[in-house]
Design an enzyme around this catalytic site. Structure first.
Site, short mmCIF file in Angstrom:
data_model
loop_
_atom_site.label_atom_id
_atom_site.label_comp_id
_atom_site.label_asym_id
_atom_site.label_seq_id
_atom_site.Cartn_x
_atom_site.Cartn_y
_atom_site.Cartn_z
N ARG A 28 41.16 40.13 41.34
CA ARG A 28 40.81 40.60 42.69
C ARG A 28 40.75 42.12 42.63
O ARG A 28 41.02 42.72 41.60
CB ARG A 28 41.76 40.06 43.77
CG ARG A 28 43.12 39.62 43.36
CD ARG A 28 43.97 40.68 42.79
NE ARG A 28 44.06 41.79 43.72
CZ ARG A 28 44.32 43.03 43.39
NH1 ARG A 28 44.52 43.38 42.11
NH2 ARG A 28 44.40 44.00 44.28
N GLY A 29 40.38 42.72 43.76
CA GLY A 29 40.15 44.17 43.76
C GLY A 29 38.66 44.37 43.55
O GLY A 29 38.08 43.85 42.60
N ALA A 30 38.03 45.15 44.46
CA ALA A 30 36.57 45.24 44.46
C ALA A 30 35.99 45.64 43.10
O ALA A 30 35.08 44.97 42.60
CB ALA A 30 36.12 46.21 45.56
N ARG A 73 32.87 35.81 47.18
CA ARG A 73 33.62 36.58 48.18
C ARG A 73 32.64 37.51 48.90
O ARG A 73 31.84 38.17 48.26
CB ARG A 73 34.75 37.38 47.50
CG ARG A 73 35.70 36.42 46.76
CD ARG A 73 37.07 36.97 46.56
NE ARG A 73 37.69 37.43 47.78
CZ ARG A 73 38.74 38.26 47.79
NH1 ARG A 73 39.25 38.69 46.65
NH2 ARG A 73 39.27 38.65 48.94
N GLN A 124 50.01 41.45 47.57
CA GLN A 124 49.55 42.16 46.37
C GLN A 124 50.30 43.48 46.17
O GLN A 124 50.37 43.98 45.05
CB GLN A 124 48.03 42.47 46.45
CG GLN A 124 47.15 41.27 46.43
CD GLN A 124 46.72 40.88 47.83
OE1 GLN A 124 47.46 41.09 48.79
NE2 GLN A 124 45.55 40.30 47.97
N ASP A 149 37.08 48.07 49.80
CA ASP A 149 36.26 46.96 49.31
C ASP A 149 34.80 47.17 49.62
O ASP A 149 33.92 46.68 48.91
CB ASP A 149 36.77 45.64 49.88
CG ASP A 149 38.11 45.29 49.28
OD1 ASP A 149 39.14 45.84 49.74
OD2 ASP A 149 38.14 44.52 48.31
N ASN A 202 38.85 47.65 54.03
CA ASN A 202 39.87 47.49 53.00
C ASN A 202 40.80 46.37 53.47
O ASN A 202 40.63 45.81 54.55
CB ASN A 202 40.62 48.82 52.77
CG ASN A 202 41.51 48.78 51.55
OD1 ASN A 202 41.11 48.30 50.49
ND2 ASN A 202 42.74 49.25 51.67
#
Lengths: 369, 369
Positions: free
Chosen positions: B54-56, B95, B208, B249, B259
């Site tokens: 995960r994480g853009a 996503r 997270q 994001d 975000n």
């Protein structure tokens, strides 16, 4: 309120066993409904400190029962005169922020004359605790009636659509003897047939929203949705919230409000999105000795409440570790919402603006000159 | 960054098994460090949707590896020409909010000519994914160098006291290929001997912050404290935060920032307390096709992520139920922070104000006329 089909308060004296105080041990909700018997001051002290009971009004009444039990215990064990004062000090040291704790202990101590016969004193204390509990119920009901008007106005303006109310933590009947503060207007509105829906902030770290508020609302059949504390801003931006109502643990006479940590963030967001933000509170929550919220001591609790989360696993309530074992945590229990972010205070005497002048007008007999 | 004594990226191709992509399966951190092997597009799709990664920025690079794998799979199984486009669509549908996902897939597709020999294409894709991953690392390092200046200035003004930085969610090396975005300036400052301490928002619902950011910082030996998301406002009021840095994001060309849910609340609080609020992002996060944050689609995820919490119990990672079983939940994954609350954007090209004019000045080649 009702649990299943039976009516309960959150605290009462067992009528078959005078001197046995019964509480709902809220640590196990919503997963287990457990009644705990308390017969000693130390039992009451633990129940407040370890949050078997919580919520400013209920903490106060529980402490009052503690003073009553201290006299029973004194008599039973032939203890000295100091026991009742030591007990009062011990009760006052359980939690620092909720004003009602100090108010209730002082109130009940002022009702007795220690030179009186101990049986008389016990009788007076028994009656007084019962009266204080009854008054809490009546005040909460009145808060509900006053707050109802706000909900009703919104309902009239957007009917037939539902009114969406956001609340933080639990200021429901479980935080008082009955009815609640922030939830009282919601219960009254629901009784009167208003179509409403409640956004329930889960309220980390102890999740009183997800555990207690959601359970209360589910038991009373009120539509609600659990959200993480982070989500309130977004749903306010999206127009999904018409009104915020929260409780208070201590209120300054200028309208600053100490309440569960995170309340301030919701107030900022309500302000930014032009959403009315109300605080419901019995006046026993107001600290007439201070000037502003800066003077309110903020409780720092055990960091384990942040690190470990309780919930149901294989039908047992267990505690799980979330962050790495070596990471420290910090756990402030409350924050202060400045008065300028508060639309109004809903008290048992009516609704007033969160300003020194309006509060003084509603409570001319209480305000410090 | 280092895990124990070994250096890792978050994603890489197994040098002994070309066509096997290895990732750190982040669902098990901080409690278990598990490397997962991915050899198919469907495996990549799952790993993004179910948040093994995960994480853009990392989502983008993982999707690029997915396109590469789709060509390998096509060759292995003799699939038709459409397989690569279907795969790209499937990857794009994982996503909705992170801009980097769409950017990375379009970027890698534009590098190939489908009429070319398949072995050539595979070769080109392998080189291109590697280049994109390397560029992500270089950009993050540059973001770190630019952001370092902000931390250094604060440090100079309050030395010998530590700089207290608050961050929300995980925009660390685990959210990118290496270094991170919001945490990159912190890593650079730590390397250069600046005395600092990080407030880690636990970041519900998936924690997270508590799980990944705390773990990253612990592994690098950086002082930090985990707090609930509710606590940020209070510690800002108390002067315990000098600077907020978060990731993004998707960023609009007017400076609005999508975000992790809850970012907006921290921005409000930083603004209310005059604390600088910076967003660190590689420009691949900027969506040049939109005008403002209103145009950013906000992902709604499974409510089970709110209702169940994962953590360690008896040395196993288990999932526990928090609210009553019958209570519904809602789970928005992101919110939009309006540009007026953002002090500045830290990009690989430097720092700019969160305004249309300043962003256009830094990215004249990207801005839509």
């Amino acid at each position: 309120m009702k649990v299943g089909k039976k009516y309960y308060r959150t605290i009462w004296e067992d009528e078959n066993n005078p001197g046995t105080i019964q509480i709902i041990d809220q640590r196990w909700l919503p997963h287990k409904f457990i009644i705990e018997n308390l017969t000693t001051v130390d039992g009451i002290v633990d129940s407040i400190r370890e949050m078997h009971v919580r919520g400013a009004p209920l903490i106060g009444i529980t402490a009052a029962y503690g003073v009553y039990l201290s006299k029973k215990e004194k008599k039973r064990n032939g203890l000295g005169i100091n026991f009742i004062f030591e007990s009062a000090d011990k009760l006052k040291s359980t939690r620092p922020t909720a004003k009602n704790l100090f108010w209730a202990i002082d109130e009940i101590l002022s009702s007795i004359n220690n030179n009186d016969n101990i049986d008389n004193i016990i009788q007076i204390l028994q009656t007084k605790t019962q009266d204080m509990a009854d008054k809490d119920v009546a005040d909460c009901r009145t808060i509900g009636e006053h707050g109802f008007k706000i909900i009703n106005d919104i309902s009239n303006s957007k009917s037939p659509e539902q009114v969406n109310i956001l609340t933080h933590c639990n200021a429901g009947w479980l935080a008082t003897v009955d009815y609640g503060t922030a939830l009282a207007p919601i219960y009254v509105a629901h009784e009167k047939g208003i179509k409403l829906h409640v956004w329930v902030d889960e309220t980390r770290p102890r999740n009183q929203g997800a555990k207690l508020t959601a359970w209360e609302l589910a038991e009373q059949g009120i539509p609600h949705t659990v959200i993480v504390d982070n989500a309130g801003g977004h749903i306010m931006q999206k127009g999904m919230v018409d009104l915020v109502i929260v409780g208070s643990d201590r209120t300054a006479p200028n309208g600053d409000v100490a309440n569960k940590i995170g309340t301030y963030l919701k107030a900022l967001s309500a302000y930014d999105n032009n959403i009315p933000f109300y605080v419901a509170l019995p006046s026993s929550t107001i600290d007439w000795e201070i000037e502003t919220g800066e003077d309110i001591p903020i409780e720092e609790r055990n960091p384990d409440e942040v690190i470990f989360v309780d919930g149901l696993y294989n039908n047992e309530v267990v505690s799980i570790l979330v962050p790495p074992e070596q990471s420290p945590a910090l756990n402030y229990a409350f924050d202060v919402t400045p008065a300028n972010l508060v639309t109004g205070l809903i008290t048992e005497r009516g609704i007033c603006k969160a300003t020194k002048e309006c509060i003084a007008e509603l409570f001319p007999d209480k305000i410090k000159k």
